[in-house]
Design an enzyme around this catalytic site. Structure first.
Site, PDB file in Angstrom:
ATOM      1  N   GLY A  74       0.847  -1.195   0.000  1.00  0.00           N
ATOM      2  CA  GLY A  74       0.000   0.000   0.000  1.00  0.00           C
ATOM      3  C   GLY A  74       0.881   1.244   0.000  1.00  0.00           C
ATOM      4  O   GLY A  74       0.585   2.238  -0.670  1.00  0.00           O
ATOM      5  N   THR A  75       1.985   1.176   0.714  1.00  0.00           N
ATOM      6  CA  THR A  75       2.930   2.296   0.767  1.00  0.00           C
ATOM      7  C   THR A  75       3.422   2.640  -0.634  1.00  0.00           C
ATOM      8  O   THR A  75       3.451   3.809  -1.036  1.00  0.00           O
ATOM      9  CB  THR A  75       4.132   1.916   1.672  1.00  0.00           C
ATOM     10  OG1 THR A  75       3.640   1.664   2.986  1.00  0.00           O
ATOM     11  CG2 THR A  75       5.180   3.009   1.713  1.00  0.00           C
ATOM     12  N   ASN A 152      -6.931   4.433   9.709  1.00  0.00           N
ATOM     13  CA  ASN A 152      -6.381   3.232  10.333  1.00  0.00           C
ATOM     14  C   ASN A 152      -6.376   3.287  11.849  1.00  0.00           C
ATOM     15  O   ASN A 152      -6.330   2.256  12.508  1.00  0.00           O
ATOM     16  CB  ASN A 152      -4.952   2.988   9.829  1.00  0.00           C
ATOM     17  CG  ASN A 152      -4.111   4.244   9.788  1.00  0.00           C
ATOM     18  OD1 ASN A 152      -4.471   5.235   9.143  1.00  0.00           O
ATOM     19  ND2 ASN A 152      -3.004   4.230  10.496  1.00  0.00           N
ATOM     20  N   GLN A 180      -7.616   0.442   4.521  1.00  0.00           N
ATOM     21  CA  GLN A 180      -8.389  -0.056   5.669  1.00  0.00           C
ATOM     22  C   GLN A 180      -9.857  -0.327   5.341  1.00  0.00           C
ATOM     23  O   GLN A 180     -10.528  -1.029   6.089  1.00  0.00           O
ATOM     24  CB  GLN A 180      -8.302   0.933   6.843  1.00  0.00           C
ATOM     25  CG  GLN A 180      -6.906   1.062   7.439  1.00  0.00           C
ATOM     26  CD  GLN A 180      -6.435  -0.176   8.208  1.00  0.00           C
ATOM     27  OE1 GLN A 180      -7.228  -1.055   8.558  1.00  0.00           O
ATOM     28  NE2 GLN A 180      -5.150  -0.260   8.461  1.00  0.00           N
ATOM     29  N   SER A 196      -4.067  -2.866  -0.050  1.00  0.00           N
ATOM     30  CA  SER A 196      -2.959  -3.715   0.391  1.00  0.00           C
ATOM     31  C   SER A 196      -3.511  -5.074   0.826  1.00  0.00           C
ATOM     32  O   SER A 196      -4.474  -5.138   1.581  1.00  0.00           O
ATOM     33  CB  SER A 196      -2.250  -3.036   1.563  1.00  0.00           C
ATOM     34  OG  SER A 196      -1.224  -3.857   2.044  1.00  0.00           O
ATOM     35  N   ALA A 197      -2.853  -6.158   0.356  1.00  0.00           N
ATOM     36  CA  ALA A 197      -3.406  -7.503   0.592  1.00  0.00           C
ATOM     37  C   ALA A 197      -3.358  -7.939   2.052  1.00  0.00           C
ATOM     38  O   ALA A 197      -4.235  -8.664   2.515  1.00  0.00           O
ATOM     39  CB  ALA A 197      -2.650  -8.516  -0.273  1.00  0.00           C
ATOM     40  N   HIS A 198      -2.327  -7.485   2.792  1.00  0.00           N
ATOM     41  CA  HIS A 198      -2.167  -8.067   4.137  1.00  0.00           C
ATOM     42  C   HIS A 198      -3.183  -7.555   5.152  1.00  0.00           C
ATOM     43  O   HIS A 198      -3.239  -8.049   6.281  1.00  0.00           O
ATOM     44  CB  HIS A 198      -0.726  -7.898   4.644  1.00  0.00           C
ATOM     45  CG  HIS A 198      -0.337  -6.539   5.123  1.00  0.00           C
ATOM     46  ND1 HIS A 198      -0.297  -6.224   6.460  1.00  0.00           N
ATOM     47  CD2 HIS A 198       0.042  -5.421   4.472  1.00  0.00           C
ATOM     48  CE1 HIS A 198       0.113  -4.955   6.598  1.00  0.00           C
ATOM     49  NE2 HIS A 198       0.323  -4.453   5.400  1.00  0.00           N
ATOM     50  N   THR A 233       9.958  -7.948 -11.863  1.00  0.00           N
ATOM     51  CA  THR A 233       9.299  -9.226 -12.146  1.00  0.00           C
ATOM     52  C   THR A 233       8.069  -9.385 -11.255  1.00  0.00           C
ATOM     53  O   THR A 233       8.150  -9.195 -10.039  1.00  0.00           O
ATOM     54  CB  THR A 233      10.289 -10.392 -11.928  1.00  0.00           C
ATOM     55  OG1 THR A 233      11.386 -10.173 -12.811  1.00  0.00           O
ATOM     56  CG2 THR A 233       9.646 -11.741 -12.208  1.00  0.00           C
ATOM     57  N   CYS A 320       1.908   1.013  12.627  1.00  0.00           N
ATOM     58  CA  CYS A 320       2.892   1.106  11.548  1.00  0.00           C
ATOM     59  C   CYS A 320       4.065   1.992  11.933  1.00  0.00           C
ATOM     60  O   CYS A 320       5.129   1.903  11.368  1.00  0.00           O
ATOM     61  CB  CYS A 320       2.256   1.666  10.284  1.00  0.00           C
ATOM     62  SG  CYS A 320       1.021   0.587   9.620  1.00  0.00           S
TER      63      CYS A 320
HETATM   64  N1  PLP Z   1      -2.549   3.114   4.279  1.00  0.00           N
HETATM   65  C1  PLP Z   1      -3.172   2.784   5.418  1.00  0.00           C
HETATM   66  C2  PLP Z   1      -4.449   3.488   5.766  1.00  0.00           C
HETATM   67  C3  PLP Z   1      -2.642   1.806   6.254  1.00  0.00           C
HETATM   68  O1  PLP Z   1      -3.282   1.499   7.383  1.00  0.00           O
HETATM   69  C4  PLP Z   1      -1.438   1.174   5.893  1.00  0.00           C
HETATM   70  C5  PLP Z   1      -0.817   0.182   6.803  1.00  0.00           C
HETATM   71  O2  PLP Z   1      -1.069   0.176   7.977  1.00  0.00           O
HETATM   72  C6  PLP Z   1      -0.840   1.533   4.674  1.00  0.00           C
HETATM   73  C7  PLP Z   1      -1.432   2.505   3.901  1.00  0.00           C
HETATM   74  C8  PLP Z   1       0.427   0.887   4.216  1.00  0.00           C
HETATM   75  O3  PLP Z   1       0.189  -0.359   3.621  1.00  0.00           O
HETATM   76  P1  PLP Z   1       1.385  -1.407   3.517  1.00  0.00           P
HETATM   77  O4  PLP Z   1       1.574  -1.971   4.884  1.00  0.00           O
HETATM   78  O5  PLP Z   1       0.921  -2.419   2.520  1.00  0.00           O
HETATM   79  O6  PLP Z   1       2.580  -0.655   3.038  1.00  0.00           O
END
Ligand code: PLP
Length: 389
Positions: A74-75, A152, A180, A196-198, A233, A320
């Site tokens: 996601g970042t 988040n 989120q 973001s998948a996780h 890749t 995070c």
């Molecule tokens: N954006 C939000 C709102 C998040 O909560 C997070 C992770 O906590 C991210 C972005 C970042 O995603 P990633 O962990 O896949 O880099």
């Protein structure tokens, strides 16, 4: 140890990979391991899985497959759309909110050092951006606006459909960080979207950026993968896992949202029954899985550590960026003072969370709070309010 070994209330930080997701990914590590860019049958097999996954994700978003780019997180998706648009335009103004994730806020701060102007929109005391403020922030040189779908930390849900409409009227692309919200609540269609998948029971290290009609420069140059928008890749197993996780999340969304909302409210009500405890964020326009409260006369880090000792995993501030002992920017943006923000506790529910676990948390947390208050440097003030002497 407790009758419950460990209970996990930190699903906003990350989630366990689902069995079905693991199963779907498994063949793409050591059996169907081809490079999706290779011409031979190994490569074709991988390409097919990648494109099927892209089509699945696109369909869930309501987009065309060519709009979906797989990224490493996601970042990365947020960095790509914001820096990429800025690099493409070379100068201009960006609109965002004061409560974005650091991977949006820190990109914007960095872009300011490169000559871009940024407006950080305030939020109300429930953590929600005003569409009026949003509309007023546009300038002739605004190049992109980005407001997160749901926060988040405090779970506040933004009026994304309205914000998209305003941005469209202004002729400016609108992006939302839906990390989120995706798979938890129905989403409005936007010009660009990050996922973001996780966070939805998929693997770590896989993200999606979905865009239509936005010109941006890629962050990663190389072999021209993902139609030149993200070289490297392709992570085929990751994309397959993302698609399977998203498919399952969407299929179960209504049922899970209802179930988790009930657990969330039980947890909120139980915590608010502790004296001098306050809810952070909205009561209604809130993610089904988010609980965030602040306890007077409590230091959040100490509380999280003591709860961990009881087998309860929760967080204070944003998980995070937990290495920083700064008060959470999102809580400060709600109007809390630093010491109030430091006394906050975030508990996020997930698919595996049960009522029994919520009962357990509600049995354990009040005595821990009282114990900490007795040890607090503010214990005299607490006693003055009628707390335990
Ligand atoms: N954006 C939000 C709102 C998040 O909560 C997070 C992770 O906590 C991210 C972005 C970042 O995603 P990633 O962990 O896949 O880099």
């Amino acid at each position: 140890m407790s009758p419950m070994d460990r209970v996990y209330f930190d699903h906003a930080a990350t989630t366990p990979v689902r069995e079905e997701v693991l199963e779907a990914m498994q063949p793409y590590f050591s059996e169907k391991y081809g490079n999706a860019s290779s011409l031979h049958s190994f490569g074709q097999e991988a390409r097919e899985a990648l494109e099927t996954s892209r089509a699945t994700v696109a369909k869930l978003i309501g987009a065309n497959p060519e709009e979906v780019i797989f990224t490493g997180s996601g970042t990365e998706s947020n960095n790509t759309i914001l820096k990429g648009t800025a690099f493409h335009k070379k100068k201009g103004h960006i609109i965002t909110s004061a409560i974005e994730h650091p991977c949006v806020l820190n990109v914007c701060k960095w872009l300011e050092t490169r000559g871009f102007d940024v407006t950080y929109l305030p939020v109300n005391n429930e953590g929600i951006v005003s569409p009026g403020d949003f509309a007023n922030a546009f300038r002739n040189d605004t190049i992109i606006a980005s407001v997160m779908t749901a926060n988040n930390e405090i779970g506040s849900i933004q009026p994304i459909e309205e914000l998209q409409k305003i941005a469209s009227e202004k002729g400016v692309p609108f992006h939302t960080d839906a990390v989120q919200g995706f798979g938890k609540i129905p989403l409005a269609r936007t010009d660009a979207l990050t996922v973001s998948a996780h966070k939805l029971y998929g693997p770590k290290g896989v993200g999606v950026l979905c865009t239509k009609g936005i010109d941006f420069d890629p962050l990663l140059h190389g072999g021209g993968h993902e139609t030149g928008r993200r070289s490297g890749t392709e992570n085929v197993a990751g994309a397959v896992g993302f698609a399977r996780a998203a498919e399952l999340a969407f299929a179960e969304m209504g049922k899970e949202a209802k179930r988790q909302t009930a657990l969330r409210d039980q947890l909120i009500d139980g915590l608010l029954a502790i004296d001098r405890t306050h809810l952070n964020g909205p009561r209604e326009k809130r993610l089904p899985n988010n609980v965030n409260v602040w306890f007077e006369f409590i230091e959040g880090e100490a509380l999280v550590l003591m709860l961990d000792g009881e087998g309860i995993a929760a967080s204070t501030g944003s998980a995070c960026s937990q290495k920083e002992l700064k008060a959470s920017h999102a809580l400060l943006a709600l109007g809390l003072e630093a010491h109030q923000a430091h006394g906050s506790l975030r508990m996020t529910i997930g698919r595996p969370t049960t009522e029994k676990e919520v009962d357990y948390a509600l049995e354990k947390i009040p005595p821990v709070v009282q114990r900490l208050r007795k040890m607090s440097p503010f214990k005299k003030e607490y006693a003055g309010f009628g707390g335990e002497k």
